[in-house]
Design a protein around this motif. Structure first.
Motif, PDB file in Angstrom:
ATOM      1  N   PRO A 221     -11.143 -18.109 -15.365  1.00 18.36           N
ATOM      2  CA  PRO A 221     -12.098 -17.041 -15.707  1.00 18.36           C
ATOM      3  C   PRO A 221     -12.302 -16.968 -17.219  1.00 18.36           C
ATOM      4  O   PRO A 221     -11.389 -17.263 -17.994  1.00 18.36           O
ATOM      5  CB  PRO A 221     -11.403 -15.773 -15.183  1.00 18.36           C
ATOM      6  CG  PRO A 221      -9.951 -16.103 -15.137  1.00 18.36           C
ATOM      7  CD  PRO A 221      -9.842 -17.589 -14.946  1.00 18.36           C
TER       8      PRO A 221
ATOM      9  N   ILE B 233      -4.785 -19.447 -10.884  1.00 18.36           N
ATOM     10  CA  ILE B 233      -5.694 -19.024 -11.956  1.00 18.36           C
ATOM     11  C   ILE B 233      -5.047 -19.332 -13.296  1.00 18.36           C
ATOM     12  O   ILE B 233      -3.884 -18.980 -13.528  1.00 18.36           O
ATOM     13  CB  ILE B 233      -5.990 -17.499 -11.859  1.00 18.36           C
ATOM     14  CG1 ILE B 233      -6.714 -17.160 -10.556  1.00 18.36           C
ATOM     15  CG2 ILE B 233      -6.798 -17.034 -13.068  1.00 18.36           C
ATOM     16  CD1 ILE B 233      -6.998 -15.676 -10.355  1.00 18.36           C
TER      17      ILE B 233
ATOM     18  N   ASP C 146      -5.426 -18.124 -16.828  1.00 16.40           N
ATOM     19  CA  ASP C 146      -6.029 -17.019 -17.572  1.00 16.40           C
ATOM     20  C   ASP C 146      -5.642 -17.163 -19.035  1.00 16.40           C
ATOM     21  O   ASP C 146      -4.596 -16.685 -19.471  1.00 16.40           O
ATOM     22  CB  ASP C 146      -5.541 -15.683 -16.988  1.00 16.40           C
ATOM     23  CG  ASP C 146      -6.222 -14.475 -17.612  1.00 16.40           C
ATOM     24  OD1 ASP C 146      -6.228 -14.365 -18.854  1.00 16.40           O
ATOM     25  OD2 ASP C 146      -6.740 -13.626 -16.856  1.00 16.40           O
TER      26      ASP C 146
ATOM     27  N   CYS D 236     -10.030 -10.927  -9.416  1.00 21.14           N
ATOM     28  CA  CYS D 236      -9.143 -12.109  -9.447  1.00 21.14           C
ATOM     29  C   CYS D 236      -8.278 -12.134  -8.188  1.00 21.14           C
ATOM     30  O   CYS D 236      -8.110 -13.188  -7.556  1.00 21.14           O
ATOM     31  CB  CYS D 236      -8.259 -12.088 -10.699  1.00 21.14           C
ATOM     32  SG  CYS D 236      -9.180 -12.491 -12.196  1.00 21.14           S
TER      33      CYS D 236
ATOM     34  N   ILE E 280      -0.664 -17.121 -10.998  1.00 24.66           N
ATOM     35  CA  ILE E 280      -1.479 -16.938 -12.214  1.00 24.66           C
ATOM     36  C   ILE E 280      -0.620 -17.277 -13.430  1.00 24.66           C
ATOM     37  O   ILE E 280       0.490 -16.752 -13.573  1.00 24.66           O
ATOM     38  CB  ILE E 280      -1.980 -15.477 -12.352  1.00 24.66           C
ATOM     39  CG1 ILE E 280      -2.796 -15.057 -11.127  1.00 24.66           C
ATOM     40  CG2 ILE E 280      -2.797 -15.312 -13.641  1.00 24.66           C
ATOM     41  CD1 ILE E 280      -3.213 -13.581 -11.120  1.00 24.66           C
TER      42      ILE E 280
END
Ligand SMILES: C[S@@+](CC[C@H](N)C(=O)[O-])C[C@H]1O[C@@H](n2cnc3c(N)ncnc32)[C@H](O)[C@@H]1O
Length: 224
Positions: free
Chosen positions: A49, A128, A130, A149, A159
């Motif tokens: 993202p 993810i 990040d 998310c 994550i």
């Protein structure tokens, strides 16, 4: 400031030239902790993202994963492909999102607002990455970002997060300070949260004129 004004500010930063958060190499922390992020698995579906023009996305594709980035700046989103010498296919998804894709669909970047992404558009993801993303979201939008998310992540999702930590009363973000305590209060019900590393951010501390500033790498694993 309204959400659209904040987004315009980010786009203006890109239009003004290469922003100072951009690095011209693959992130060393991503390389160091890639096995935690992927759980040691090949062929993972990875969300990045607020990806900027990061070289991390193509590197992840080159490691055999499929990657989806989301970035409000169209120039930064398309730059990921030109930096890699790729000519992406471009598709208008809806009024908020344009999809750039290459590498047989294993590299995708949505140009648009992350807060407009939902699970019917992409996902589910195994993990993810990040990098300076949660810390770039304004506090008023944090809960929505966390929910989105989470909705995009598979039940056993992971994550890996890079963020700065400092005394928020000394400076307004972005980057906003993301401490372990803040992560626990925003994500603690859903994830186990471990701080893998915390390092004095010597240069950034000088730039932002702060009494102290660290960057921290957190690893979040789903409690479910
Ligand atoms: C601090 S930069 C980090 C970029 C990238 N993760 C990196 O480390 O190189 C934050 C990025 O998020 C983008 N951005 C900010 N808000 C966004 C939003 N709501 N949706 C999509 N992108 C956004 C900005 O344009 C900027 O490129």
């Amino acid at each position: 400031m309204t959400s659209s004004e904040i987004l315009q500010q980010w786009q203006d930063k890109w239009t003004a030239g290469e922003p100072r958060w951009h690095i011209n190499h693959v992130d060393t922390h991503l390389q160091k902790y890639i096995d935690q992020l992927t759980g040691g698995n090949s062929g993972q579906h990875i969300l990045v993202p607020l990806c900027g023009r990061s070289l991390d996305l193509k590197w992840l594709v080159d490691q055999g994963h499929s990657v989806v980035g989301v970035e409000i700046s169209t120039g930064a989103a398309s730059g990921i492909f030109s930096d890699a010498g790729l000519s992406p296919k471009v598709t208008l998804v809806n009024s908020n999102l344009t999809l750039y894709e290459a590498c047989e669909g294993r590299l995708k970047v949505f140009a648009g607002d992350m807060l407009c992404v939902s699970s019917d558009i992409c996902g589910p993801f195994d993990c993810i990455w990040d990098k300076n993303s949660f810390g770039a979201i304004s506090p008023a939008d944090r809960e929505r970002y966390v929910d989105i998310c989470h909705s995009l992540l598979k039940p056993q999702g992971r994550i890996l997060m890079f963020a700065y930590v400092y005394n928020q009363s000394e400076r307004n973000g972005p980057p906003f300070s993301i401490s372990t305590d803040l992560l626990k209060s925003t994500n603690g019900e859903r994830y186990n949260i471990d701080c893998l590393e915390s390092v004095d951010a010597v240069e950034k501390k000088k730039i932002f004129q702060l009494s102290s500033m660290e960057y921290a790498i957190h690893f979040l694993t789903s409690k479910m």
